[in-house]
Design an enzyme around this catalytic site. Structure first.
Site, PDB file in Angstrom:
ATOM      1  N   GLU A 131       0.867  -1.183   0.000  1.00 52.44           N
ATOM      2  CA  GLU A 131       0.000   0.000   0.000  1.00 52.44           C
ATOM      3  C   GLU A 131       0.900   1.227   0.000  1.00 52.44           C
ATOM      4  OE1 GLU A 131      -2.480  -0.164   3.508  1.00 52.44           O
ATOM      5  OE2 GLU A 131      -2.843  -2.289   3.173  1.00 52.44           O
ATOM      6  N   LYS A 171       2.282   4.567   1.497  1.00 52.59           N
ATOM      7  CA  LYS A 171       2.325   5.107   2.855  1.00 52.59           C
ATOM      8  C   LYS A 171       1.934   6.579   2.761  1.00 52.59           C
ATOM      9  CE  LYS A 171       5.383   5.273   6.845  1.00 52.59           C
ATOM     10  NZ  LYS A 171       5.117   6.643   7.187  1.00 52.59           N
ATOM     11  N   ASP A 217       1.331  10.324   3.852  1.00 50.05           N
ATOM     12  CA  ASP A 217       2.040  11.185   4.792  1.00 50.05           C
ATOM     13  C   ASP A 217       1.057  12.103   5.510  1.00 50.05           C
ATOM     14  OD1 ASP A 217       4.257  12.004   6.064  1.00 50.05           O
ATOM     15  OD2 ASP A 217       5.041  13.239   4.435  1.00 50.05           O
ATOM     16  N   TYR A 257      -7.103   2.062   6.279  1.00 52.66           N
ATOM     17  CA  TYR A 257      -6.265   0.912   5.928  1.00 52.66           C
ATOM     18  C   TYR A 257      -6.316  -0.257   6.912  1.00 52.66           C
ATOM     19  CZ  TYR A 257      -2.985   3.948   8.533  1.00 52.66           C
ATOM     20  OH  TYR A 257      -2.408   4.777   9.450  1.00 52.66           O
ATOM     21  N   LYS A 260      10.818   3.188   2.901  1.00 55.49           N
ATOM     22  CA  LYS A 260      10.729   4.652   2.723  1.00 55.49           C
ATOM     23  C   LYS A 260      11.476   5.145   1.483  1.00 55.49           C
ATOM     24  CE  LYS A 260       9.836   7.213   5.863  1.00 55.49           C
ATOM     25  NZ  LYS A 260       9.483   7.614   7.194  1.00 55.49           N
ATOM     26  N   CYS A 310      17.039  48.050   8.332  1.00 53.10           N
ATOM     27  CA  CYS A 310      16.172  47.546   7.268  1.00 53.10           C
ATOM     28  C   CYS A 310      16.805  47.836   5.902  1.00 53.10           C
ATOM     29  CB  CYS A 310      14.800  48.201   7.363  1.00 53.10           C
ATOM     30  SG  CYS A 310      13.738  47.782   5.978  1.00 53.10           S
ATOM     31  N   CYS A 327      14.470  50.660   4.185  1.00 56.43           N
ATOM     32  CA  CYS A 327      14.273  52.036   4.660  1.00 56.43           C
ATOM     33  C   CYS A 327      15.350  52.480   5.640  1.00 56.43           C
ATOM     34  CB  CYS A 327      12.897  52.174   5.314  1.00 56.43           C
ATOM     35  SG  CYS A 327      12.785  51.288   6.877  1.00 56.43           S
ATOM     36  N   CYS A 368      11.020  45.066  10.878  1.00 59.39           N
ATOM     37  CA  CYS A 368      11.107  46.487  10.613  1.00 59.39           C
ATOM     38  C   CYS A 368       9.794  47.062  11.138  1.00 59.39           C
ATOM     39  CB  CYS A 368      11.232  46.734   9.116  1.00 59.39           C
ATOM     40  SG  CYS A 368      11.125  48.495   8.733  1.00 59.39           S
ATOM     41  N   CYS A 413       7.848  52.178   5.830  1.00 58.52           N
ATOM     42  CA  CYS A 413       8.908  51.474   5.096  1.00 58.52           C
ATOM     43  C   CYS A 413       8.352  51.058   3.728  1.00 58.52           C
ATOM     44  CB  CYS A 413       9.355  50.248   5.895  1.00 58.52           C
ATOM     45  SG  CYS A 413      10.350  49.098   4.932  1.00 58.52           S
TER      46      CYS A 413
HETATM   47  S1  IVH Z   1      -0.445   0.305   8.752  1.00 53.91           S
HETATM   48  C1  IVH Z   1       0.026  -1.843  12.741  1.00 53.91           C
HETATM   49  N1  IVH Z   1      -0.781   1.414   6.382  1.00 53.91           N
HETATM   50  O1  IVH Z   1       2.590   5.279   8.823  1.00 53.91           O
HETATM   51  C2  IVH Z   1      -0.238  -1.172  11.449  1.00 53.91           C
HETATM   52  N2  IVH Z   1       0.161   2.758   8.113  1.00 53.91           N
HETATM   53  O2  IVH Z   1       5.258   5.110  10.067  1.00 53.91           O
HETATM   54  C3  IVH Z   1       0.341   0.164  11.349  1.00 53.91           C
HETATM   55  N3  IVH Z   1       0.656   5.060   7.462  1.00 53.91           N
HETATM   56  O3  IVH Z   1       1.542   5.147  12.178  1.00 53.91           O
HETATM   57  C4  IVH Z   1      -0.175   1.038  10.326  1.00 53.91           C
HETATM   58  N4  IVH Z   1      -0.063   4.894   5.391  1.00 53.91           N
HETATM   59  O4  IVH Z   1       0.203   6.611  10.513  1.00 53.91           O
HETATM   60  C5  IVH Z   1      -0.352   1.593   7.653  1.00 53.91           C
HETATM   61  N5  IVH Z   1      -1.167   2.266   4.275  1.00 53.91           N
HETATM   62  C6  IVH Z   1      -0.739   2.453   5.516  1.00 53.91           C
HETATM   63  C7  IVH Z   1      -0.231   3.678   5.968  1.00 53.91           C
HETATM   64  C8  IVH Z   1       0.225   3.788   7.286  1.00 53.91           C
HETATM   65  C9  IVH Z   1       0.451   5.695   6.301  1.00 53.91           C
HETATM   66  C10 IVH Z   1       1.264   5.684   8.656  1.00 53.91           C
HETATM   67  C11 IVH Z   1       0.573   5.383   9.960  1.00 53.91           C
HETATM   68  C12 IVH Z   1       1.644   4.766  10.831  1.00 53.91           C
HETATM   69  C13 IVH Z   1       2.883   5.322  10.198  1.00 53.91           C
HETATM   70  C14 IVH Z   1       4.102   4.482  10.537  1.00 53.91           C
END
Ligand code: IVH
Length: 677
Positions: free
Chosen positions: A119, A121, A123, A231, A321, A415, A418, A433, A438
């Protein structure tokens, strides 16, 4: 009041229709009805609920945004702890993770009967939702994983989170986890707004989402359109109902009406996982939200249960990551920029480089403290990064590559625009300032005054403002109203036609409403919304000028910081003079008769008898009376069986009771406005 089955049925039908339309719009991104139709149905439901408050249910689509700000958030224990994820930064770490879980379950490792779900991740900020019998009852921040803060009020404003699950027979309890996030365009919009209000910018969408979720006022949360991807699914009340795989869980979540990220994939081995990871490394740039990696999970839930958790992480999942893009470049110069609020920000000007898809040449150095911490010098080779891949910043200096003879950089004492002495207010990191004339501040103020949401003066762009300020044709915003065509045509590259157009546009801006004028003054923290709220609470500038900090803070939506800022602004003599001059020029500093009489002439309320009670949200009693009378209605003081409508606001007492007894139609201020429209 007894309610006819017809009304009850209509309410149920409206809620269903609105729920479906909201689902199509916010979750599927595939609208099924025009906005105007949605709004009409919504208003119909709102009116019916206003007339029959006993029929309002918390899962009604009208109940998303709460009325009252929270005083504080309450800490609550998570029903099931929220774990975080172990990170893997390269292929080697990913393989180690696989070896580890395989060692724990040798039989599975041998047969090879497993698969991964990949999946994206997201942010953002993790949140935990609880649904009891299908109704959203609680939303909690991750906190430390065991305890979080109850932010249900805020969660309810997120339109892609259903208030009611779309399940025929919902289990007694459903726990859903997912990521609340701010889409990139919304993040940019919020930061732009904060910039015009002189507020600190959010460094990235993650911080912005977390900050928004912890806002005490649900109305502010509602204005920042957060979104959500689900998720994880738990059904503690009915484990037998639970899906056997993560993949199926995601599908069930989707069926329940939640938004699930579509970019998921089942992978048979780490090779396929790597391919997915690489594929999204570039494709993710086209997404409307940020993703900082890929989450790899074992698909089988029984296998997940067998593996369990370490102190902090599940053993069955890992986050792969994407490296933050960091790029070296050379500092050509360090300059300072004076903003509209007088804040002086140092900037590094660098050899242009490509970072995360865009060319970067300037990066903020924030303030003197940050400069000292980095010890950044002209000529240095530095590493720059886009924080959250949005705002470029200097991460570190490669001191080994420093050319000889460089000098530490210190911020100017005066500044650059001015030459007046800069000050560092106590407890603040910024240098300012404080000379209100100004040219840099003036330039910023004029641009803000002319901007689209303020006085909306076409043709008053950056270059021209720079010229009129430099040539001292304009020394205050009020001078704009004295500009003559002949003066403007003296400027470089300004023709007669455009000068005439500009003078006409400036003249035309005098018709702009009071709220825009107030916003245009550029008082710190007074954005569009606050300006609107303040002009409603204080319909004339004199009232606003005289208001105390307490009086200002009592206005719904106005916090102490805003109240203090407005109060202080009006205390400054130069500002009082500016208001006076603008008033003399004919700008609108009150709500105006036009507003109050906007429905005059239409006789839609001909012969209808009204009684007014309680405090209305924006109209005074007199104003409401005038609106009704202008539209042909009558206003009397006591409720009788001849009364057609009771216009009721907050703290409506015995009149409301009597009206209910006599079956008199009860109307809110919004209801009245709808009738008049
Ligand atoms: S699973 C035990 N799935 O990433 C399961 N987390 O760095 C834990 N996050 O705290 C979470 N997308 O806030 C999961 N598709 C995804 C995610 C996800 C973002 C975040 C989540 C977690 C953090 C960990």
């Amino acid at each position: 009041m007894t309610v006819s089955p017809d009304i009850q049925q209509r309410i149920t039908q409206l809620r269903e229709q609105l729920r479906e339309a909201g689902y199509a719009y916010y979750v599927l991104d595939d609208p099924i009805m025009p906005d105007a139709v949605y709004d009409k149905l919504y208003r119909e439901l709102q009116d019916l609920e206003q007339q029959h408050p006993e029929l309002v249910t918390p899962d009604s689509p009208t109940q998303r945004v709460g009325d009252k700000p929270a005083e504080q958030f309450i800490s609550v224990q998570h029903n099931i702890p929220l774990y975080s994820l172990e990170n893997a930064f390269d292929e080697g770490e990913l393989r180690k993770w696989e070896e580890r879980w395989k060692r724990q379950t040798p039989d599975i490792a041998e047969t090879g009967e497993f698969e991964y779900v990949c999946e994206l991740k997201i942010d953002g900020s993790a949140i935990a939702l609880t649904y009891k019998n299908g109704i959203l009852t609680r939303g909690v921040t991750r906190g430390d994983g065991t305890t979080g803060e109850d932010i249900t009020q805020n969660i309810r404003t997120i339109r892609s989170i259903p208030l009611k699950l779309s399940l025929e027979n919902p289990p007694e309890q459903v726990e859903i986890r997912g990521e609340a996030f701010l889409p990139l365009d919304e993040f940019e919009r919020i930061n732009k707004e904060r910039e015009t209000q002189g507020e600190k910018l959010f460094a990235n969408p993650r911080n912005a989402a977390a900050g928004t979720l912890r806002q005490l006022d649900p109305k502010i949360v509602d204005q920042r359109r957060l979104d959500f991807f689900a998720y994880t699914l738990y059904i503690p009340s009915d484990p037998n109902f639970h899906p056997q795989t993560q993949w199926e869980s995601l599908e069930v979540l989707q069926q329940m009406g939640l938004r699930v990220n579509p970019n998921r994939k089942i992978c048979a081995n780490l090779g396929e996982v790597q391919a997915y990871f690489q594929d999204w490394e570039t494709k993710r740039r086209e997404l409307s939200y940020l993703t900082d990696g890929v989450v790899v999970k074992l698909n089988s839930i029984p296998l997940q249960q067998q593996l369990g958790f370490t102190q902090k992480f599940p053993r069955w999942a890992v986050a792969l990551k994407y490296p933050a893009e960091e790029v070296p470049t050379v500092v050509q110069d360090i300059t300072v920029n004076v903003g509209r609020t007088g804040a002086v920000t140092p900037m590094a000007i660098m050899n242009p480089v490509q970072v995360a898809g865009t060319t970067v040449q300037r990066a903020t150095l924030h303030n003197q403290d940050r400069i000292a911490e980095l010890d950044i010098r002209i000529g240095d080779t530095v590493i720059i990064r886009k924080a959250g891949e949005i705002i470029p910043e200097v991460v570190r200096v490669l001191e080994g590559m420093r050319p000889p003879g460089t000098q530490p950089y210190t911020m100017p004492q005066n500044c650059p625009e001015c030459n007046s002495e800069l000050v560092r207010p106590e407890g603040e990191a910024v240098i300012r300032c404080v000379n209100s004339s100004c040219p840099a501040i003036l330039k910023g103020s004029v641009l803000h005054w002319a901007s689209r949401d303020a006085l909306d003066i076409n043709g008053l762009g950056e270059k021209l403002v720079e010229q009129i300020v430099r040539t001292r044709l304009v020394r205050s915003v009020a001078d704009l109203y004295g500009l003559r065509v002949e003066e403007l045509t003296q400027l470089e590259r300004v023709g007669r036609k455009s000068a005439e157009k500009l003078v006409a546009a400036i003249e035309g801006s005098k018709k702009q409403p009071y709220a825009r004028v107030l916003y245009g003054l550029g008082i710190r923290y007074v954005g569009k919304v606050n300006a609107e709220v303040l002009t409603q609470a204080f319909p004339t500038i004199e009232q606003l000028q005289c208001a105390s900090v307490d009086g200002l803070e009592n206005v719904y939506g106005v916090g102490l910081e805003i109240a203090k800022s407005v109060w202080q602004w009006f205390k400054i003599e130069a500002n009082q003079e500016l208001v006076k001059r603008l008033q003399d020029e004919g700008l609108r500093f009150n709500q105006g008769v036009e507003n109050k009489g906007e429905f005059a002439g239409s006789k839609v309320l001909e012969g209808k008898r009204f009684v007014i009670t309680g405090t209305l949200p924006s109209l005074s009693r007199k104003e409401a009376e005038r609106l009704i009378k202008d539209a042909g209605g009558k206003v009397t003081s006591s409720v009788s069986k001849n009364t057609d409508y009771l216009l009721a606001g907050e703290k409506a007492g015995s009149k409301l009771e009597k009206a209910e007894k006599l079956n008199v139609f009860i109307l809110s201020e919004d209801g009245l406005r709808d009738m008049l429209e």
